[in-house]
Design an enzyme around this catalytic site. Structure first.
Site, PDB file in Angstrom:
ATOM      1  N   GLY A   1       2.153  -5.626 -11.047  1.00  0.00           N
ATOM      2  CA  GLY A   1       2.944  -6.033  -9.886  1.00  0.00           C
ATOM      3  C   GLY A   1       2.802  -7.530  -9.647  1.00  0.00           C
ATOM      4  O   GLY A   1       3.412  -8.349 -10.338  1.00  0.00           O
ATOM      5  N   GLY A   2       1.967  -7.883  -8.682  1.00  0.00           N
ATOM      6  CA  GLY A   2       1.831  -9.273  -8.230  1.00  0.00           C
ATOM      7  C   GLY A   2       1.703 -10.303  -9.345  1.00  0.00           C
ATOM      8  O   GLY A   2       2.387 -11.337  -9.322  1.00  0.00           O
TER       9      GLY A   2
ATOM     10  N   SER B   1      -3.620  -3.955  -9.479  1.00  0.00           N
ATOM     11  CA  SER B   1      -4.363  -5.224  -9.457  1.00  0.00           C
ATOM     12  C   SER B   1      -4.735  -5.724 -10.857  1.00  0.00           C
ATOM     13  O   SER B   1      -5.802  -6.298 -11.058  1.00  0.00           O
ATOM     14  CB  SER B   1      -5.613  -5.105  -8.578  1.00  0.00           C
TER      15      SER B   1
ATOM     16  N   GLY C   1      -2.060  -3.725  -5.388  1.00  0.00           N
ATOM     17  CA  GLY C   1      -1.883  -4.864  -4.482  1.00  0.00           C
ATOM     18  C   GLY C   1      -3.078  -5.093  -3.573  1.00  0.00           C
ATOM     19  O   GLY C   1      -2.983  -5.835  -2.600  1.00  0.00           O
TER      20      GLY C   1
ATOM     21  N   ASN D   1       6.517  -5.261 -12.731  1.00  0.00           N
ATOM     22  CA  ASN D   1       7.263  -4.662 -11.612  1.00  0.00           C
ATOM     23  C   ASN D   1       7.334  -5.714 -10.506  1.00  0.00           C
ATOM     24  O   ASN D   1       6.349  -5.943  -9.809  1.00  0.00           O
ATOM     25  CB  ASN D   1       6.528  -3.402 -11.140  1.00  0.00           C
ATOM     26  N   TRP D   2       8.501  -6.307 -10.373  1.00  0.00           N
ATOM     27  CA  TRP D   2       8.636  -7.407  -9.397  1.00  0.00           C
ATOM     28  C   TRP D   2       8.798  -6.915  -7.968  1.00  0.00           C
ATOM     29  O   TRP D   2       8.815  -7.709  -7.038  1.00  0.00           O
ATOM     30  CB  TRP D   2       9.822  -8.292  -9.778  1.00  0.00           C
ATOM     31  N   LYS D   3       8.989  -5.622  -7.785  1.00  0.00           N
ATOM     32  CA  LYS D   3       9.212  -5.069  -6.442  1.00  0.00           C
ATOM     33  C   LYS D   3      10.359  -5.826  -5.765  1.00  0.00           C
ATOM     34  O   LYS D   3      11.292  -6.241  -6.452  1.00  0.00           O
ATOM     35  CB  LYS D   3       7.911  -5.109  -5.641  1.00  0.00           C
TER      36      LYS D   3
ATOM     37  N   GLU E   1       5.093   3.460  -4.118  1.00  0.00           N
ATOM     38  CA  GLU E   1       5.813   2.927  -2.946  1.00  0.00           C
ATOM     39  C   GLU E   1       7.087   3.736  -2.689  1.00  0.00           C
ATOM     40  O   GLU E   1       7.476   3.940  -1.542  1.00  0.00           O
ATOM     41  CB  GLU E   1       6.096   1.428  -3.148  1.00  0.00           C
TER      42      GLU E   1
ATOM     43  N   HIS F   1       7.279   5.467  -8.537  1.00  0.00           N
ATOM     44  CA  HIS F   1       6.256   4.506  -8.095  1.00  0.00           C
ATOM     45  C   HIS F   1       5.709   4.963  -6.741  1.00  0.00           C
ATOM     46  O   HIS F   1       6.453   5.504  -5.910  1.00  0.00           O
ATOM     47  CB  HIS F   1       6.877   3.110  -7.981  1.00  0.00           C
TER      48      HIS F   1
ATOM     49  N   GLU G   1      -1.410   4.728 -11.780  1.00  0.00           N
ATOM     50  CA  GLU G   1      -1.629   3.681 -10.784  1.00  0.00           C
ATOM     51  C   GLU G   1      -2.327   4.268  -9.560  1.00  0.00           C
ATOM     52  O   GLU G   1      -1.659   4.822  -8.670  1.00  0.00           O
ATOM     53  CB  GLU G   1      -0.305   3.072 -10.354  1.00  0.00           C
TER      54      GLU G   1
END
Ligand code: PGA
Length: 247
Positions: A229-230, A208, A174, A10-12, A98, A96, A168
């Protein structure tokens, strides 16, 4: 029962189309075409079409990060499931945290998006997870169970085989604050039992995830993969994670 394994990045809101293509050129040679796991990149909408060309002939699939449930209409800024399928996406993340926290998405919105994705032939990756306060109160499992039930309400068990779920915990996203593998395993077991028909549904862990900790999650029997993610922004780190998911 052996369930399929899935590793989604997930590159956001990161990477222009050009940066996404550069990632793909570095990433493709690192992923074995016979890897026994589905590998999915979820870039911003604007990079989907350019990535289709870069990924042609590979086993790497594309997903979007959100979708609107109406098929078309006067909904400025929205993108339908059919539009995503048309530009080459096979997956879409829905719900998600967010989206839920920053854009006010409810479980019912997530349910409508999940149905719209299924109707268009996309695989929705339905994300659920509790905040830290809920975890501290001891209500995490009840919260997540309620989210799953409400988000999947009315979807036949036949169709539930065509979705994926991502657990999640919001406090682990993150943050570098890890959710222990056995805690994640327990939550995922509880998700699987919350609705009839999830026996064959891949359920991923997210929060994470890194090349250094993914193996511990994949040793747990309920965890079928990762939503990353990151660490998915770097082709080498993400390729190592995909390899570990396939082990
Ligand atoms: P993270 O994000 O891996 O950077 O914690 C996961 C996610 O938000 O899906």
């Amino acid at each position: 029962m052996s369930r399929r394994r899935l590793c989604a990045g997930n590159w956001k809101m990161y990477k222009t189309a050009e940066e996404a293509c550069a990632f793909a050129r570095a990433f493709v040679p690192l992923v074995s075409p016979s890897l026994p796991a589905e590998v999915v990149l979820c870039p911003p909408f604007t990079a989907l079409c350019p990535l289709v060309a870069e990924l042609r002939g590979t086993t790497i699939a594309l997903g979007a990060q959100d979708v609107y449930w109406e098929p078309e209409g006067a909904y400025t800024g929205a993108i339908s499931a059919r539009m995503l399928a048309d530009c080459g996406a096979h997956y879409v993340i829905v719900g998600h945290s967010e989206r839920r926290q920053l854009f006010g998405e409810s479980d019912d919105d997530v349910r409508k998006k999940t149905i719209a994705a299924l109707d268009a032939g996309l695989t929705p990756i339905v994300a659920v997870g509790e905040g830290w306060e809920i975890r501290e109160r001891g209500d995490a499992e009840a919260h997540v169970r309620a989210q799953v039930r409400a988000s999947l309400q009315g979807i036949s068990s036949d169709r539930l085989r065509s979705i994926a779920i991502a657990y999640e915990p919001i406090w682990a996203i993150g943050s570098g604050r890890n959710c222990g593998a056995s805690l994640a395993n327990d939550a995922i077991g509880c998700i699987r039992e919350s609705v009839a028909g999830l026996e064959e549904t891949p359920i991923l862990y997210g929060g994470s995830v890194k090349a250094e900790n993914i193996a511990a999650y994949m040793r747990e029997p309920e965890i079928d993969g990762a939503l990353v993610g990151g660490a998915s922004l770097d082709p080498h780190a993400f390729a190592r994670i995909c390899d570990a998911v396939a082990q």
